[in-house]
Design a protein around this motif. Sequence first.
Motif, PDB file in Angstrom:
ATOM      1  N   ILE A   2      -8.178   0.934   4.774  1.00 42.35           N
ATOM      2  CA  ILE A   2      -9.402   1.189   5.531  1.00 42.35           C
ATOM      3  C   ILE A   2      -9.420   0.281   6.755  1.00 42.35           C
ATOM      4  CG2 ILE A   2     -11.915   1.270   5.429  1.00 42.35           C
ATOM      5  CD1 ILE A   2     -11.578   1.283   2.318  1.00 42.35           C
ATOM      6  N   ASP A   3      -9.362   0.866   7.934  1.00 46.38           N
ATOM      7  CA  ASP A   3      -9.347   0.092   9.173  1.00 46.38           C
ATOM      8  C   ASP A   3      -9.606   1.049  10.330  1.00 46.38           C
ATOM      9  OD1 ASP A   3      -8.775  -1.652  11.339  1.00 46.38           O
ATOM     10  OD2 ASP A   3      -7.333  -2.757  10.133  1.00 46.38           O
ATOM     11  N   GLN A   4     -10.128   0.525  11.423  1.00 50.61           N
ATOM     12  CA  GLN A   4     -10.335   1.355  12.607  1.00 50.61           C
ATOM     13  C   GLN A   4      -9.127   1.328  13.542  1.00 50.61           C
ATOM     14  OE1 GLN A   4     -14.305  -0.270  13.855  1.00 50.61           O
ATOM     15  NE2 GLN A   4     -14.866   1.896  13.809  1.00 50.61           N
ATOM     16  N   HIS A   5      -8.149   0.471  13.242  1.00 49.74           N
ATOM     17  CA  HIS A   5      -7.020   0.331  14.163  1.00 49.74           C
ATOM     18  C   HIS A   5      -5.662   0.438  13.478  1.00 49.74           C
ATOM     19  CE1 HIS A   5      -9.880  -0.863  17.248  1.00 49.74           C
ATOM     20  NE2 HIS A   5     -10.380  -1.751  16.411  1.00 49.74           N
ATOM     21  N   TRP A   6      -5.461  -0.351  12.424  1.00 50.71           N
ATOM     22  CA  TRP A   6      -4.132  -0.456  11.818  1.00 50.71           C
ATOM     23  C   TRP A   6      -4.070   0.285  10.492  1.00 50.71           C
ATOM     24  CZ3 TRP A   6       0.183  -2.194  13.996  1.00 50.71           C
ATOM     25  CH2 TRP A   6       0.077  -3.041  15.104  1.00 50.71           C
ATOM     26  N   PHE A   7      -2.933   0.951  10.250  1.00 50.78           N
ATOM     27  CA  PHE A   7      -2.691   1.604   8.965  1.00 50.78           C
ATOM     28  C   PHE A   7      -1.278   1.249   8.494  1.00 50.78           C
ATOM     29  CE2 PHE A   7      -5.699   4.163  11.386  1.00 50.78           C
ATOM     30  CZ  PHE A   7      -6.795   4.095  10.542  1.00 50.78           C
ATOM     31  N   PRO A   8      -1.069  -0.019   8.147  1.00 50.21           N
ATOM     32  CA  PRO A   8       0.287  -0.462   7.798  1.00 50.21           C
ATOM     33  C   PRO A   8       0.681  -0.018   6.389  1.00 50.21           C
ATOM     34  CG  PRO A   8      -1.262  -2.261   7.515  1.00 50.21           C
ATOM     35  CD  PRO A   8      -2.047  -1.113   8.084  1.00 50.21           C
ATOM     36  N   ASN A   9       1.908   0.378   6.253  1.00 48.33           N
ATOM     37  CA  ASN A   9       2.426   0.765   4.940  1.00 48.33           C
ATOM     38  C   ASN A   9       3.077  -0.463   4.292  1.00 48.33           C
ATOM     39  OD1 ASN A   9       3.117   2.290   2.740  1.00 48.33           O
ATOM     40  ND2 ASN A   9       4.765   3.402   3.751  1.00 48.33           N
ATOM     41  N   THR A  10       2.285  -1.511   4.144  1.00 48.06           N
ATOM     42  CA  THR A  10       2.790  -2.809   3.679  1.00 48.06           C
ATOM     43  C   THR A  10       3.444  -2.711   2.312  1.00 48.06           C
ATOM     44  OG1 THR A  10       0.987  -3.856   4.906  1.00 48.06           O
ATOM     45  CG2 THR A  10       2.152  -5.227   3.303  1.00 48.06           C
ATOM     46  N   TYR A  11       2.915  -1.869   1.451  1.00 45.64           N
ATOM     47  CA  TYR A  11       3.370  -1.821   0.054  1.00 45.64           C
ATOM     48  C   TYR A  11       4.187  -0.561  -0.240  1.00 45.64           C
ATOM     49  CZ  TYR A  11      -0.123  -5.371   0.390  1.00 45.64           C
ATOM     50  OH  TYR A  11      -0.832  -6.467   0.812  1.00 45.64           O
ATOM     51  N   TYR A  12       4.577   0.151   0.835  1.00 44.64           N
ATOM     52  CA  TYR A  12       5.437   1.329   0.715  1.00 44.64           C
ATOM     53  C   TYR A  12       4.827   2.397  -0.191  1.00 44.64           C
ATOM     54  CZ  TYR A  12       8.535  -2.461   2.248  1.00 44.64           C
ATOM     55  OH  TYR A  12       9.071  -3.546   2.889  1.00 44.64           O
ATOM     56  N   ALA A  13       3.496   2.501  -0.162  1.00 44.80           N
ATOM     57  CA  ALA A  13       2.825   3.463  -1.048  1.00 44.80           C
ATOM     58  C   ALA A  13       1.611   4.102  -0.379  1.00 44.80           C
ATOM     59  CB  ALA A  13       2.390   2.758  -2.334  1.00 44.80           C
ATOM     60  N   LEU A  14       1.490   3.990   0.950  1.00 49.16           N
ATOM     61  CA  LEU A  14       0.281   4.419   1.646  1.00 49.16           C
ATOM     62  C   LEU A  14       0.103   5.938   1.546  1.00 49.16           C
ATOM     63  CD1 LEU A  14      -2.045   3.350   3.431  1.00 49.16           C
ATOM     64  CD2 LEU A  14      -0.633   3.914   5.430  1.00 49.16           C
ATOM     65  N   THR A  15      -1.073   6.344   1.054  1.00 45.13           N
ATOM     66  CA  THR A  15      -1.361   7.778   0.911  1.00 45.13           C
ATOM     67  C   THR A  15      -2.570   8.214   1.735  1.00 45.13           C
ATOM     68  OG1 THR A  15      -2.648   7.277  -1.097  1.00 45.13           O
ATOM     69  CG2 THR A  15      -0.346   7.978  -1.387  1.00 45.13           C
ATOM     70  N   GLU A  16      -3.475   7.278   2.099  1.00 45.56           N
ATOM     71  CA  GLU A  16      -4.665   7.639   2.865  1.00 45.56           C
ATOM     72  C   GLU A  16      -4.918   6.622   3.970  1.00 45.56           C
ATOM     73  OE1 GLU A  16      -6.813  10.108   2.991  1.00 45.56           O
ATOM     74  OE2 GLU A  16      -5.939  11.270   1.339  1.00 45.56           O
ATOM     75  N   LYS A  17      -5.038   7.103   5.210  1.00 50.11           N
ATOM     76  CA  LYS A  17      -5.431   6.275   6.346  1.00 50.11           C
ATOM     77  C   LYS A  17      -6.894   6.565   6.640  1.00 50.11           C
ATOM     78  CE  LYS A  17      -0.772   6.666   8.292  1.00 50.11           C
ATOM     79  NZ  LYS A  17       0.030   7.141   9.456  1.00 50.11           N
TER      80      LYS A  17
END
Length: 555
Positions: A305-320
């Motif tokens: 949850i962010d207005q700017h960054w959507f990092p896939n830090t944990y290699y599991a990002l499914t929702e921006k």
Amino acid sequence: MKQFSAKRSIQILGHILQQYGINKMVISPGSRNAPLAIHFSDLDSFECFSVVDERSAAFTAMGMAKSLKKPVAISCTSGSAAANYYPAVTEAFYQNVPLLILTADRPRDFVDIFDGQTIRQKNLFQQHSYGDFELLEDETENAEVENFKTIKTAIELCIEKQGPVHINIPLSEPLYGLVYEMPVFPEIEVIKQEKKYEIPSQLISEFNQSKRILILAGTHDKNPELESILSQLVKNHSVVVLTEANSNLYHEKFFNHIDRYVFNFNDEDIRTFAPDLLITIGQNVVSKKVKEFLRKAKPSKHWHIDQHWFPNTYYALTEKINAKPEVFFGQLLPFSKLEPQAYYNLWDVLRDKRDAKHDAYCSTIRFSDFKIFEILEQKIPQNYHVHVSNSSAIRYTELFPFSKNHHIFCNRGTSGIDGSTSTAMGYAMMSENPVILVTGELSFLYDVNGLWNQYIPPYTRIIVVNNGEGNIFRIIPGPSSTNAVDEFIATKHHKTCEHIAKHYGFSYFKVDEEETLLRTLDNFFKPEEKPKILEINTSEIQNADVLKEYFNALK
């Protein structure tokens, strides 16, 4: 009599900045940017600050922008001066701090012909800015119309993205032409567009179906509204909330010390504590251990949850999720079932065990860097905003409940030691609250020009923990096994801050044992006409061993 620059591009720049309410500028000395210095220093609506070192000046402006929560402009001359802005630009980019970078330049025809102080400045910050623009010189056809559009676009982008934007300004001689009356420029209708967010029903459903929900907060400004909403989510033990000191979120049911709980997770622990839904908010997380845990845990769903960054830090990002966290959770809360979950109890048992061992260790610990941070958490007055430098300083801070009573700041955008002092001093210049910087000596000495600043308030405090080296390299695995550690990695030294404090007009105190530290701290925060530096010498103590003993005691 007021004097203004005769350069039309500078007059337009000043007018548009006024229209958007940007009224602070940090100026470094030079001739090519003299039109900006002349113009803005005499505009009634502007407040200008002179900082000589461009690297420090940019970090100072970043600290000011963090404090004001609005853009601050920086201005420098041409050539390597502009390049010296780069460390702060990268930090501002990854922290989303609005910096408006105004670099004066030679005319375009002067580039790459060996003219003095001339480099390729156009697009200099392109990799780490939200926009790179260049103005036309006044003599160019349609310059006034085009420059008006360019400046307006750049400023709006800086405000929208809350990050660095660069305007390169070629200026031909003469540079010191003056006018005594300002021309009239058209007014600008400034429209603030609030982004509206409506939570999809699908996310509500996924949230309510998840039994193992982990909310991880990274670097975040103090936010009482968000803290209150998250407190409602944990009220019935429905979710687990992990925070760090610089998350600036605190509640007795939040898990406020990540490394204390996850530092020695094995494969079985990872499976046991893995979430099925990971929700992350904020920016960079200090804890390397939690990153390792979540990367191996492989949650099936990860929302950021962010207005700017959507990092896939944990290699599991499914929702921006493009929203402010308080808006998202505020809409989620009324539809959440909030039933007690065994997942919370699992973490709670671990916390009780580790917290008891933490308290037991602290009751017996000898004087050391570790002990100093335990003392500071209790002794720093609650009205102080606390800036912490990188490396070991922020890691010690994470082990104690600083964020319960304080606003905590740390440059975790790029996590470098450069600029911590300058950032803290810039913040202090604009802050209604007094500011203290807690720093290691390498970070402090590296950024000593952060004190070359005539605007530092007298109630500013700096505590330098001097362990005689970059002690972080005794803590992390690897460096100590090499022959290069003393001279080239940890860089052992015998420098102190005493003469630096005198040179820059700070009161100075030095301690090297616990009883004197406690006694000194009682007076350190009392008002005085000058800011103060307290240097705590721990160079003869095996600080890394103390920290390693601590984690062994937690097992």
